[in-house]
Scaffold this active site. Structure first.
Site, mmCIF file in Angstrom:
data_model
loop_
_atom_site.group_PDB
_atom_site.id
_atom_site.type_symbol
_atom_site.label_atom_id
_atom_site.label_comp_id
_atom_site.label_asym_id
_atom_site.label_seq_id
_atom_site.Cartn_x
_atom_site.Cartn_y
_atom_site.Cartn_z
ATOM 1 N N GLU A 132 98.814 41.474 -8.545
ATOM 2 C CA GLU A 132 99.592 40.943 -9.668
ATOM 3 C C GLU A 132 99.720 42.044 -10.715
ATOM 4 O O GLU A 132 99.006 43.062 -10.639
ATOM 5 C CB GLU A 132 98.884 39.718 -10.246
ATOM 6 C CG GLU A 132 98.799 38.597 -9.218
ATOM 7 C CD GLU A 132 98.220 37.297 -9.758
ATOM 8 O OE1 GLU A 132 97.771 37.274 -10.938
ATOM 9 O OE2 GLU A 132 98.228 36.317 -9.002
ATOM 10 N N PRO A 133 100.590 41.861 -11.722
ATOM 11 C CA PRO A 133 100.765 42.926 -12.713
ATOM 12 C C PRO A 133 99.440 43.354 -13.365
ATOM 13 O O PRO A 133 99.222 44.524 -13.635
ATOM 14 C CB PRO A 133 101.711 42.306 -13.739
ATOM 15 C CG PRO A 133 102.484 41.294 -12.958
ATOM 16 C CD PRO A 133 101.535 40.749 -11.936
ATOM 17 N N GLY A 136 94.676 44.176 -9.365
ATOM 18 C CA GLY A 136 94.835 44.738 -8.026
ATOM 19 C C GLY A 136 93.502 44.734 -7.301
ATOM 20 O O GLY A 136 93.245 43.927 -6.419
ATOM 21 N N ARG A 259 92.535 48.044 6.926
ATOM 22 C CA ARG A 259 91.975 49.359 6.568
ATOM 23 C C ARG A 259 92.043 50.312 7.756
ATOM 24 O O ARG A 259 92.301 51.500 7.583
ATOM 25 C CB ARG A 259 90.529 49.200 6.079
ATOM 26 C CG ARG A 259 90.530 48.764 4.654
ATOM 27 C CD ARG A 259 89.211 48.395 4.061
ATOM 28 N NE ARG A 259 89.518 47.831 2.740
ATOM 29 C CZ ARG A 259 88.805 46.960 2.097
ATOM 30 N NH1 ARG A 259 87.684 46.537 2.616
ATOM 31 N NH2 ARG A 259 89.182 46.507 0.915
ATOM 32 N N GLU A 379 95.445 48.651 0.286
ATOM 33 C CA GLU A 379 94.300 48.088 1.026
ATOM 34 C C GLU A 379 92.971 48.534 0.436
ATOM 35 O O GLU A 379 91.981 48.711 1.151
ATOM 36 C CB GLU A 379 94.378 48.463 2.529
ATOM 37 C CG GLU A 379 94.983 47.372 3.388
ATOM 38 C CD GLU A 379 96.494 47.508 3.454
ATOM 39 O OE1 GLU A 379 97.094 47.946 2.441
ATOM 40 O OE2 GLU A 379 97.075 47.152 4.488
ATOM 41 N N GLU A 383 88.033 54.448 -4.549
ATOM 42 C CA GLU A 383 86.838 54.011 -5.305
ATOM 43 C C GLU A 383 86.321 52.685 -4.744
ATOM 44 O O GLU A 383 85.113 52.491 -4.574
ATOM 45 C CB GLU A 383 87.171 53.860 -6.803
ATOM 46 C CG GLU A 383 87.438 55.168 -7.533
ATOM 47 C CD GLU A 383 88.791 55.802 -7.204
ATOM 48 O OE1 GLU A 383 89.718 55.067 -6.807
ATOM 49 O OE2 GLU A 383 88.923 57.032 -7.336
HETATM 50 C C1 LIG Z 1 103.533 51.324 -2.881
HETATM 51 C C2 LIG Z 1 102.542 50.233 -2.976
HETATM 52 C C3 LIG Z 1 102.614 49.169 -2.072
HETATM 53 C C4 LIG Z 1 101.722 48.092 -2.198
HETATM 54 N N1 LIG Z 1 101.865 47.015 -1.357
HETATM 55 C C5 LIG Z 1 101.132 45.900 -1.581
HETATM 56 C C6 LIG Z 1 101.363 44.703 -0.822
HETATM 57 O O1 LIG Z 1 102.185 44.687 0.100
HETATM 58 N N2 LIG Z 1 100.671 43.584 -1.163
HETATM 59 C C7 LIG Z 1 99.757 43.566 -2.169
HETATM 60 O O2 LIG Z 1 99.164 42.523 -2.423
HETATM 61 N N3 LIG Z 1 99.491 44.689 -2.901
HETATM 62 C C8 LIG Z 1 100.161 45.844 -2.623
HETATM 63 N N4 LIG Z 1 99.929 46.981 -3.374
HETATM 64 C C9 LIG Z 1 98.995 46.919 -4.472
HETATM 65 C C10 LIG Z 1 97.693 47.677 -4.204
HETATM 66 O O3 LIG Z 1 96.917 46.964 -3.287
HETATM 67 C C11 LIG Z 1 96.987 47.862 -5.565
HETATM 68 O O4 LIG Z 1 97.777 48.773 -6.331
HETATM 69 C C12 LIG Z 1 95.584 48.393 -5.384
HETATM 70 O O5 LIG Z 1 94.751 47.388 -4.846
HETATM 71 C C13 LIG Z 1 94.993 48.878 -6.716
HETATM 72 O O6 LIG Z 1 95.134 47.904 -7.698
HETATM 73 P P1 LIG Z 1 95.736 48.295 -9.134
HETATM 74 O O7 LIG Z 1 96.974 49.071 -8.908
HETATM 75 O O8 LIG Z 1 95.846 47.040 -9.914
HETATM 76 O O9 LIG Z 1 94.673 49.229 -9.764
HETATM 77 P P2 LIG Z 1 93.376 48.767 -10.578
HETATM 78 O O10 LIG Z 1 92.638 47.730 -9.815
HETATM 79 O O11 LIG Z 1 93.763 48.453 -11.970
HETATM 80 O O12 LIG Z 1 92.545 50.107 -10.569
HETATM 81 C C14 LIG Z 1 92.878 51.216 -11.408
HETATM 82 C C15 LIG Z 1 91.898 52.357 -11.121
HETATM 83 O O13 LIG Z 1 90.560 51.918 -11.391
HETATM 84 C C16 LIG Z 1 89.747 52.070 -10.244
HETATM 85 N N5 LIG Z 1 88.802 50.955 -10.209
HETATM 86 C C17 LIG Z 1 89.069 49.634 -10.280
HETATM 87 N N6 LIG Z 1 87.929 48.929 -10.232
HETATM 88 C C18 LIG Z 1 86.923 49.826 -10.128
HETATM 89 C C19 LIG Z 1 85.500 49.712 -10.031
HETATM 90 N N7 LIG Z 1 84.869 48.532 -10.011
HETATM 91 N N8 LIG Z 1 84.771 50.848 -9.960
HETATM 92 C C20 LIG Z 1 85.383 52.065 -9.953
HETATM 93 N N9 LIG Z 1 86.723 52.230 -10.042
HETATM 94 C C21 LIG Z 1 87.468 51.125 -10.127
HETATM 95 C C22 LIG Z 1 90.695 52.043 -9.071
HETATM 96 O O14 LIG Z 1 90.146 52.675 -7.939
HETATM 97 C C23 LIG Z 1 91.880 52.796 -9.654
HETATM 98 O O15 LIG Z 1 91.628 54.179 -9.573
HETATM 99 C C24 LIG Z 1 100.745 48.092 -3.220
HETATM 100 C C25 LIG Z 1 100.657 49.202 -4.092
HETATM 101 C C26 LIG Z 1 101.520 50.256 -3.970
HETATM 102 C C27 LIG Z 1 101.440 51.396 -4.936
#
Ligand SMILES: Cc1cc2nc3c(=O)[nH]c(=O)nc-3n(C[C@H](O)[C@H](O)[C@H](O)COP(=O)(O)OP(=O)(O)OC[C@H]3O[C@@H](n4cnc5c(N)ncnc54)[C@H](O)[C@@H]3O)c2cc1C
Length: 399
Positions: A132-133, A136, A259, A379, A383
């Site tokens: 969601e926005p 992730g 994965r 996936e 981290e």
């Molecule tokens: C091109 C693309 C296609 C995608 N396709 C899909 C799809 O088909 N379906 C779907 O559901 N999603 C999809 N995603 C979403 C993707 O799964 C998420 O972007 C991903 O899980 C990371 O979530 P976030 O972007 O909200 O980052 P965040 O969760 O906000 O994380 C931001 C940063 O913080 C780090 N971080 C977060 N929590 C921790 C922690 N506890 N400890 C240390 N570091 C942490 C992360 O590693 C990252 O570096 C897609 C994303 C992209 C870019």
């Protein structure tokens, strides 16, 4: 445990035949046109049509539902070849694979009979939607909800983000909260099988905004899904009534095989980067000899080749363990972490080896360099993989 590596990379005759076929398909039909589709950010419809004819949407779907009934290991080998051609092509199959896995493992007989035959042919393609926005990595923090109406139907509300194949898919496996007060939150999460018209950006209760503009991984669309009272029949909870509250566990199970799938995509990207680097470094001359003969470049090639081999071995090990019914959560996490980082590093090394031309849109490595970082995110980020790997290591080795 010491294990001979050929047990992981050896192929059966069937695996040799199918990977050779997909390898040629990538060479003949994908690589020559990938730059054009990438530059225009255009969906590769003709390639997808050919993939349907080759049966590539039904690789893991059982034969009784019209698929090939092949195992995860063979699927991973195929994905490596597709991704070697262009990562976006494997992206078209990736979410479909996760959707079919969810149905095969958790679907009711009626759900399997209704969807799997059409998915095997590629007539319907699947997407999955957790992100969601604002959420992730922390999946339990999602805000989208579904409430059951008096007529028994469920109504979904909320905004989803980053749905790969979000527009052209006919089925989306959507994770939402059906009990916002559940403690722990995952117990109140349910996966709904949402049917929609492929390509339609507005249907009752659902709007799909224009695709998200990305640095790479073009051609295949990633979209938001805005649910506003989208109705889902009662029997479209994944797994039927017993699936209520099981969505988180189901999705996490699917992401584990996902994965291995992403790891295989990483191997394909690392492999293609290596091929391009080997070719260019033997053609380009500086200071009177091919750059491959300068030790700094030879060392880069050595590191790239070693990374590639290690990534492939980890990926095959995780896939084979899953196929053998062994626990492979740790191995899948390691394969995903290592292979995605290997893909990014090999892409960067190959770009450096190409000198200025690596920065030119005339060269394939420019696209690969923009495509590779996606693998570090989807996936579960690197981290998050480390969190999973560390936790599993501690669980398996209690002091
Ligand atoms: C091109 C693309 C296609 C995608 N396709 C899909 C799809 O088909 N379906 C779907 O559901 N999603 C999809 N995603 C979403 C993707 O799964 C998420 O972007 C991903 O899980 C990371 O979530 P976030 O972007 O909200 O980052 P965040 O969760 O906000 O994380 C931001 C940063 O913080 C780090 N971080 C977060 N929590 C921790 C922690 N506890 N400890 C240390 N570091 C942490 C992360 O590693 C990252 O570096 C897609 C994303 C992209 C870019």
């Amino acid at each position: 445990m010491a294990v001979a590596t050929d047990t992981f990379t050896e192929k059966t005759d069937e695996q040799k035949a199918i990977t050779e076929m997909v390898h040629q398909f990538a060479d003949n039909e994908i690589i020559p046109v990938a730059e054009e589709y990438d530059h225009e950010d255009k969906f590769p419809e003709p390639i997808v049509e050919q993939m349907k004819e080759l049966g590539l949407f039904g690789v893991t779907i059982p034969e009784e539902y019209g698929g090939m009934g092949l195992d995860l290991t063979t699927y991973a080998m195929i994905v490596e070849e597709l991704s070697r051609g262009w990562i976006s092509i494997s992206g078209v199959v990736n979410t479909h694979f996760i959707g079919s896995y969810l149905l095969m493992k958790f679907g009711t007989e009626e759900q399997k009979n209704t969807f799997l035959p059409k998915m095997a042919t590629g007539e319907i393609r699947a997407a999955f939607s957790l992100s969601e926005p604002e959420v992730g990595s922390d999946v339990q923090g999602i805000k989208s909800t579904a409430k059951q109406a008096d007529d028994g139907q469920w109504e979904i509300n909320g905004q989803k983000m980053w749905v790969t194949n979000g527009l052209r898919s006919g089925l989306v496996f959507v994770l939402v909260k059906t009990d916002t007060k559940a403690d722990p939150p995952y117990k109140g999460m349910t996966c709904f099988i949402c049917e929609k018209e492929p390509g339609a950006d507005k249907v009752p209760g659902l709007t799909i905004p224009p695709k998200i503009k990305k640095m790479g991984y073009k051609g295949v669309e990633s979209t938001e899904l805005v649910f506003d009272g989208f109705k889902v029949p009662e029997d479209r909870i994944l797994g039927g009534p017993e699936g209520l509250g099981e969505g988180f566990v189901q999705m996490m199970d699917a992401l584990e095989v996902g994965r291995v799938n992403v790891a295989a995509r990483g191997v394909g990207v690392a492999q293609r980067s290596m091929e391009l680097a080997l070719r260019y470094s033997q053609e380009r001359k500086t200071f009177g000899k091919p750059i491959a003969q300068h030790q700094a470049i030879t060392f880069k090639l050595a590191e790239m080749g070693t990374r590639l081999e290690a990534a492939r071995l980890l990926t095959m090990k995780a896939a084979r363990m899953k196929d053998a019914g062994e626990r492979s959560d740790l191995e899948a996490g390691m394969a995903k972490l290592f292979a995605s980082e290997a893909a990014k590093e090999n892409a960067e090394d190959a770009l450096r080896i190409h000198g200025g031309y690596g920065y030119s849109k005339e060269y394939e490595i420019e696209r690969i360099y923009r495509d590779a970082p996606l693998l570090l995110i989807g996936e579960g980020t690197s981290e998050i993989q480390k969190m999973v790997i560390g936790k599993k290591l501690l669980q398996r080795n209690r002091a």
